[in-house]
Motif scaffolding. Sequence first.
Motif, mmCIF file in Angstrom:
data_model
loop_
_atom_site.group_PDB
_atom_site.id
_atom_site.type_symbol
_atom_site.label_atom_id
_atom_site.label_comp_id
_atom_site.label_asym_id
_atom_site.label_seq_id
_atom_site.Cartn_x
_atom_site.Cartn_y
_atom_site.Cartn_z
ATOM 1 N N GLY A 99 -32.481 -9.562 -21.091
ATOM 2 C CA GLY A 99 -31.157 -9.840 -21.619
ATOM 3 C C GLY A 99 -30.804 -8.967 -22.818
ATOM 4 N N SER A 100 -29.651 -9.268 -23.408
ATOM 5 C CA SER A 100 -29.125 -8.466 -24.511
ATOM 6 C C SER A 100 -28.671 -9.363 -25.654
ATOM 7 C CB SER A 100 -27.940 -7.617 -24.055
ATOM 8 O OG SER A 100 -28.315 -6.710 -23.047
ATOM 9 N N LEU A 101 -28.719 -8.814 -26.838
ATOM 10 C CA LEU A 101 -28.158 -9.435 -28.027
ATOM 11 C C LEU A 101 -27.578 -8.342 -28.903
ATOM 12 C CD1 LEU A 101 -30.855 -12.041 -29.221
ATOM 13 C CD2 LEU A 101 -28.571 -12.570 -28.383
ATOM 14 N N ARG A 102 -26.580 -8.704 -29.695
ATOM 15 C CA ARG A 102 -26.073 -7.780 -30.699
ATOM 16 C C ARG A 102 -26.167 -8.449 -32.060
ATOM 17 N NH1 ARG A 102 -20.291 -4.746 -31.818
ATOM 18 N NH2 ARG A 102 -19.638 -6.826 -32.506
ATOM 19 N N LEU A 103 -26.901 -7.820 -32.930
ATOM 20 C CA LEU A 103 -27.022 -8.285 -34.300
ATOM 21 C C LEU A 103 -25.998 -7.584 -35.172
ATOM 22 C CD1 LEU A 103 -30.907 -8.259 -34.784
ATOM 23 C CD2 LEU A 103 -29.451 -10.018 -33.751
ATOM 24 N N SER A 104 -25.512 -8.310 -36.165
ATOM 25 C CA SER A 104 -24.599 -7.740 -37.142
ATOM 26 C C SER A 104 -25.176 -7.927 -38.532
ATOM 27 C CB SER A 104 -23.235 -8.423 -37.066
ATOM 28 O OG SER A 104 -22.642 -8.250 -35.808
ATOM 29 N N CYS A 105 -24.832 -7.023 -39.406
ATOM 30 C CA CYS A 105 -25.242 -7.114 -40.799
ATOM 31 C C CYS A 105 -24.018 -6.783 -41.644
ATOM 32 C CB CYS A 105 -26.382 -6.156 -41.098
ATOM 33 S SG CYS A 105 -26.853 -6.086 -42.837
ATOM 34 N N ALA A 106 -23.496 -7.798 -42.303
ATOM 35 C CA ALA A 106 -22.317 -7.623 -43.143
ATOM 36 C C ALA A 106 -22.749 -7.369 -44.583
ATOM 37 C CB ALA A 106 -21.439 -8.861 -43.069
ATOM 38 N N ALA A 107 -22.174 -6.334 -45.171
ATOM 39 C CA ALA A 107 -22.540 -5.940 -46.531
ATOM 40 C C ALA A 107 -21.389 -6.207 -47.484
ATOM 41 C CB ALA A 107 -22.913 -4.465 -46.572
ATOM 42 N N SER A 108 -21.737 -6.560 -48.692
ATOM 43 C CA SER A 108 -20.745 -6.722 -49.751
ATOM 44 C C SER A 108 -21.358 -6.205 -51.048
ATOM 45 C CB SER A 108 -20.330 -8.179 -49.904
ATOM 46 O OG SER A 108 -21.452 -8.986 -50.235
#
Length: 128
Positions: A16-25
């Motif tokens: 399967g697949s996953l998409r990780l996100s990393c939000a920066a501030s």
Amino acid sequence: QVQLVESGGGLVQAGGSLRLSCAASGRTFSNYAMGWFRQAPGKEREFVTRISWIGGSTYYADSVKGRFTISRDNAKNTVYLQMNSLKPEDTAVYYCAATPRTYANASSYYRATNYDYWGQGTQVTVSS
């Protein structure tokens, strides 16, 4: 200071697949090279991939090459990790990291100690 928050982890079947996100501030996101690392239980944190500050240069660990893709959207202050063809051995906590430094030797980006800022991590579990 740069604050990083990962999201997108979860439980997925092998293949399967996953998409990780990393939000920066915080400080200007586009000034930082971004990396993804992972740590499985009982193992050391290992390099997964890295992208340059303008996104033109990427490096991947051999174990994920051809399956994972890192990208970034500087307008959204976000870096992504698209993970396809997942395997049980990909199970780990995934961390994003940021460094303002530029290294002539690409292998320097493989070292976790060369990154200044880290997120809290997101769990990825791949079932067989």
